[in-house]
Design an enzyme around this catalytic site. Structure first.
Site, mmCIF file in Angstrom:
data_model
loop_
_atom_site.group_PDB
_atom_site.id
_atom_site.type_symbol
_atom_site.label_atom_id
_atom_site.label_comp_id
_atom_site.label_asym_id
_atom_site.label_seq_id
_atom_site.Cartn_x
_atom_site.Cartn_y
_atom_site.Cartn_z
ATOM 1 C CE1 TYR A 133 48.288 41.313 34.823
ATOM 2 C CE2 TYR A 133 47.796 42.345 36.904
ATOM 3 C CZ TYR A 133 47.887 41.272 36.221
ATOM 4 O OH TYR A 133 47.321 40.055 36.563
ATOM 5 C CG HIS A 156 43.965 35.090 43.166
ATOM 6 N ND1 HIS A 156 43.226 35.973 42.476
ATOM 7 C CD2 HIS A 156 45.277 35.411 42.594
ATOM 8 C CE1 HIS A 156 43.819 36.776 41.627
ATOM 9 N NE2 HIS A 156 45.172 36.352 41.700
#
Ligand code: FES
Length: 361
Positions: A133, A156
């Site tokens: 993406y 993350h």
């Protein structure tokens, strides 16, 4: 942000194609011929860029396949698309999405991960799926102090490491294309990737995401299998229809297409075969690595050992015998007889054989 002009970067393109349904109403012979032509044009770029085909038929409605392209410069990407546009199949292909990016070192520091590949060189794995993406962060993110961003990136990364089978390839598009990054995850289990993305949504950094759609779930497959997902006459049958001769040999390439030190994937009797030119001697082995189906024609040739190293997990095969010399594969690959007629390379039945020496020009 430091500029690092000395680092060598790769140009990366994710091109998603959609086939016009009118192609499926063409005569079967023309469908087969156009698949063959399209596949051969792609194969002719071997050595100039790294290209991985992925299918999206049955997954998305607005595109049918992805060609993930990695090159040393933009010119190679332009040349490939130009050549594809000239093909018969190309006349029936739309390009609903095309994303351009480059490799680059991250500006964030991450604890050493010995298994992490270099961020400057893209090496696709053998994972079954690729999740792609485009990604844009909010401008507020860039206004945060760097240590704060680093702290959020650490979180993350911590979440990502809970899913070790998912491998991340991030490439950078600032100024080159509309998005800031292209994110491409490789994995064998879509369910694991779903869980990872759900968990990442709760991270602090996620609130600074402006856009991360459209999302593409892509299935890795051979070029010919991918072409067959488009419908129409089968490309493998088309390849197998290449004229074989009464002596069992099939012309598959010409010597100028196979300079010393290179490999090339060809097809004979419906099988993918890897051809190699080692100092003028031509060898042919099955293209499919016996470990996890890596494409051996894209491997590295070692003339001293007369061997090829698989591009995926560094299995090494002897070109004369097909035996495993090193690495994870446990089974040898079949070898094929090779014959030269003038500049034409012909492949015969599988079995042990002497190398065929190309005439010196
Ligand atoms: S696919 Fe794993 S070594 Fe070739």
């Amino acid at each position: 942000m430091n500029s690092q002009p000395s680092e060598k970067r790769q140009a990366v393109r994710f091109a998603f194609y959609k086939l016009d349904g009118a192609w499926r109403r063409l005569p079967a012979d023309r469908q087969a011929a156009s698949k063959l032509e399209f596949g051969e044009v792609i194969e002719s770029f071997h050595g100039r860029l790294l290209l991985r085909p992925y299918g999206l038929v049955g997954i998305r409605g607005d595109c049918d396949f992805l060609l993930w392209q990695v090159a040393e410069n933009l010119d190679a990407l332009v040349a490939l698309q130009t050549a594809l546009n000239r093909t018969d199949l190309g006349a029936y292909l739309g390009l609903p999405y095309s994303y351009l990016a480059m490799t680059r070192r991250s500006i964030y520091e991450f604890p050493e991960d010995p298994n992490a590949p270099s961020r400057l060189v893209i090496r696709p794995s053998d994972a079954r799926y690729l999740f792609v993406y485009p990604f844009v962060k909010t401008r507020a993110w860039y206004g945060l102090p760097k240590p704060e961003r680093q702290r959020m990136m650490d979180e993350h990364v911590r979440i990502g490491r809970k899913y070790p089978s998912i491998r991340l390839n991030t490439t950078y598009s600032y100024g080159l294309d509309d998005q800031e990054f292209i994110v491409a995850f490789e994995g064998d289990e879509p369910a694991e990737f779903l869980d990872l993305v759900m968990e990442l949504r709760e991270s602090e950094a996620s609130s600074y995401t402006l856009r991360d759609t459209p999302t593409f779930t892509c299935v890795q497959m051979s070029l010919w299998d991918m072409l067959d997902t488009l419908g129409g006459a089968g490309s493998v049958q088309a390849v197998a229809r290449r004229p074989a001769r009464a002596d069992g040999f099939t012309p598959v390439a010409t010597l100028p297409e196979l300079p010393p030190g290179t490999g090339k994937r060809v097809y004979a009797a419906g099988e993918a075969v890897a051809l190699f030119n080692v100092n003028g001697s031509i060898y042919a082995i099955s293209n499919r690595c016996t470990h996890a189906r890596g494409s051996l024609s894209e491997g590295t040739v070692d003339p001293a050992r007369c061997a090829v190293t698989c591009p995926w997990h560094e299995g090494v095969f002897a070109l004369e015998t097909g035996q495993v010399l090193a690495g994870p594969p446990s089974l040898p690959v079949p070898t094929y007889q090779v014959k030269l007629e003038a500049e034409t390379v012909l492949i015969g039945p599988a079995g042990a054989h002497e190398p065929t020496v190309a005439p010196r020009s």
